[in-house]
Design an enzyme around this catalytic site. Structure first.
Site, PDB file in Angstrom:
ATOM      1  N   ARG A  91     -11.477   0.107  -3.254  1.00 55.33           N
ATOM      2  CA  ARG A  91     -12.623  -0.714  -3.673  1.00 55.33           C
ATOM      3  C   ARG A  91     -13.401   0.031  -4.753  1.00 55.33           C
ATOM      4  NH1 ARG A  91     -12.133  -1.060   1.861  1.00 55.33           N
ATOM      5  NH2 ARG A  91     -11.714  -3.162   2.655  1.00 55.33           N
ATOM      6  N   LYS A 119     -15.813   0.499   3.791  1.00 58.21           N
ATOM      7  CA  LYS A 119     -16.407  -0.778   4.211  1.00 58.21           C
ATOM      8  C   LYS A 119     -16.267  -0.992   5.709  1.00 58.21           C
ATOM      9  CE  LYS A 119     -16.177  -5.755   3.289  1.00 58.21           C
ATOM     10  NZ  LYS A 119     -15.528  -6.824   2.495  1.00 58.21           N
ATOM     11  N   HIS A 127     -12.616  -4.858  -9.247  1.00 60.26           N
ATOM     12  CA  HIS A 127     -12.043  -5.190  -7.941  1.00 60.26           C
ATOM     13  C   HIS A 127     -10.666  -5.834  -8.079  1.00 60.26           C
ATOM     14  CE1 HIS A 127     -12.045  -6.280  -3.690  1.00 60.26           C
ATOM     15  NE2 HIS A 127     -13.195  -5.664  -3.548  1.00 60.26           N
ATOM     16  N   ARG A 177      -7.172  -4.308  -7.002  1.00 58.86           N
ATOM     17  CA  ARG A 177      -6.690  -4.480  -5.629  1.00 58.86           C
ATOM     18  C   ARG A 177      -5.840  -5.742  -5.511  1.00 58.86           C
ATOM     19  NH1 ARG A 177      -9.004  -1.823  -1.552  1.00 58.86           N
ATOM     20  NH2 ARG A 177      -9.332  -3.600  -0.148  1.00 58.86           N
ATOM     21  N   HIS A 237      -7.816  -2.958   4.867  1.00 58.19           N
ATOM     22  CA  HIS A 237      -8.369  -4.165   5.464  1.00 58.19           C
ATOM     23  C   HIS A 237      -8.453  -3.961   6.971  1.00 58.19           C
ATOM     24  CE1 HIS A 237      -7.115  -6.923   1.883  1.00 58.19           C
ATOM     25  NE2 HIS A 237      -8.251  -6.302   1.687  1.00 58.19           N
ATOM     26  N   TYR A 244      -1.216   2.210  15.777  1.00 51.64           N
ATOM     27  CA  TYR A 244       0.177   2.505  15.443  1.00 51.64           C
ATOM     28  C   TYR A 244       0.329   2.679  13.932  1.00 51.64           C
ATOM     29  CZ  TYR A 244       5.104   1.737  14.441  1.00 51.64           C
ATOM     30  OH  TYR A 244       6.373   1.872  13.950  1.00 51.64           O
TER      31      TYR A 244
END
Length: 402
Positions: A237, A264, A327, A330, A353, A363
């Site tokens: 970001r 974030k 941005h 991304r 995310h 995992y």
């Protein structure tokens, strides 16, 4: 009965004593000189004592008025001491008090940017209109009223964020036993929908190559030029990139570890660095490596570059905000990596995310770093091929496509 003169002349003694008025009220004089109004009364078969204030802040006349108010409550079967205590507790549990508690509890898990946004929503909106209200009196309509103010100004997304933050604060009040239920649950569907706006991004391979060549020719500040070159290689970001600190990097291990406080989602994030990214960083280290930030502000090395620096640089290169924004790197990586066949979980993990399934998230963090290293190097090789000749390179094999 007491008079103002007798009350005024009441002097302290070695032991506390009482001067009686009438109807159960008396003046309690302590050895330290305090003169306290008290009311002795009976309710539901029990004798109780009610504090009416202290003299001279509360005069004899005012003390009698408070006594009479209390006796009226007693006549109606209401315990004035219990009522006073309930009112005091309700005043202590205002939305402002509980919101501050909630923010302090979550502070360590919020990035500075998220914390700033939360405080803005609270201070300028929720607490401005509802902060002094006891939490138990706040209804769904009260929260909706604040959100409607935002909607009337065209701030639809902020209205939804305000409702969501109010819900989190009120659910915290429920969890701590100060509220029965969260009333914001009744607001589902009550707010105007937000039109999703995607960040402008270039995803066509030929246009990506053109953009990368333009970035290589950028003639602005060296640190800004390095930020432009690094952005597509790491696709974090914009706020995570611009505030990057040298202490977070291990160039020998080709690794960037971003602390949770700057993320974030509040979780630490690992960015494997390709050979191309390390090359950009080593050159930058010779310029800004003695300071804290990779990309220090021109005005003060104690601050990093601003939110708008990358976007302004893209404008200087001739790209409008409808074509490309910071941005957008991304979105560029996400689109191309998915098209190239990399596993979606791997891409989402590298994009940092939120993973809703906590077991799956654990995992991913534990097992997939090696795969992410391979993906990040393949992605940089892919971009290098586009930049060098404008030809598309297979990200898995490194071979040029026909």
């Amino acid at each position: 009965m007491l008079t103002e003169a007798t009350v005024r002349s009441a002097k302290p003694a070695p032991k506390a004593y009482k001067r009686f008025d009438e109807k159960g009220m008396f003046l309690f004089v302590t050895p330290t000189g305090s003169r306290l109004w008290r009311l002795k009364y009976r309710i539901h078969g029990k004798e109780k004592l009610l504090a009416l204030g202290s003299y001279p802040e509360v005069s004899l006349k005012r003390a009698r008025e408070k006594r009479d108010d209390a006796r009226s409550l007693i006549a109606d079967g209401i315990d004035p001491a219990a009522k006073k205590r309930a009112e005091r507790e309700a005043t202590a549990d205002t939305l402002a008090v509980i919101a501050d508690e909630y923010i302090e509890l979550r502070r360590e898990h919020m990035s500075a940017r998220t914390l700033s946004k939360a405080r803005w929503i609270l201070d300028d909106w929720l607490l401005k209109y509802l902060g002094s209200r006891p939490i138990a009196t706040i209804k769904a309509a009260d929260i909706l009223s604040v959100c409607r103010r935002l909607e009337s100004r065209g701030k639809l997304e902020t209205a939804h964020r305000t409702r969501a933050l109010a819900g989190r604060v009120l659910r915290y009040a429920v969890a701590t036993g100060r509220l029965e239920r969260d009333p914001t649950a009744d607001l589902r569907g009550a707010l105007a929908p937000v039109t999703v706006r995607h960040h402008s991004a270039i995803t066509d391979p030929q246009q990506i190559g053109e953009l990368l060549r333009a970035i290589d020719e950028y003639q602005g500040q060296p640190a800004t030029a390095a930020a432009l070159r690094l952005a597509p290689l790491v696709f974090v970001r914009p706020g995570e990139l611009r505030a990057a600190e040298w202490s977070e990097f291990d160039l020998d291990k080709a690794e960037w570890r971003i602390p949770g406080a700057r993320m974030k989602m509040g979780e630490p994030h690992i960015v494997p660095l390709s050979t191309q990214a390390v090359e950009v960083l080593r050159k930058l280290q010779a310029i800004t490596g003695d300071g804290k930030f990779l990309f220090p502000s021109l005005r003060s090395a104690a601050r990093c570059i601003s939110d708008n620096t990358i976007n302004a640089a893209l404008r200087r290169l001739g790209y409008s905000k409808e074509q490309m924004v910071g941005h957008g790197f991304r979105s560029m990586a996400s689109t191309c990596l998915n098209e190239q066949g990399w596993h979606p979980d791997l891409i989402e993990l590298q994009l940092a995310h939120a993973e809703r399934n906590k077991v799956r998230a654990a995992y991913n963090r534990a097992e997939r770093l090696a795969e992410r290293r391979k993906m990040m190097q393949g992605w940089s090789d892919y971009l290098e091929g586009l930049k060098a000749s404008g030809q598309v390179v297979d990200i898995n094999t490194g071979k040029r496509c026909a």
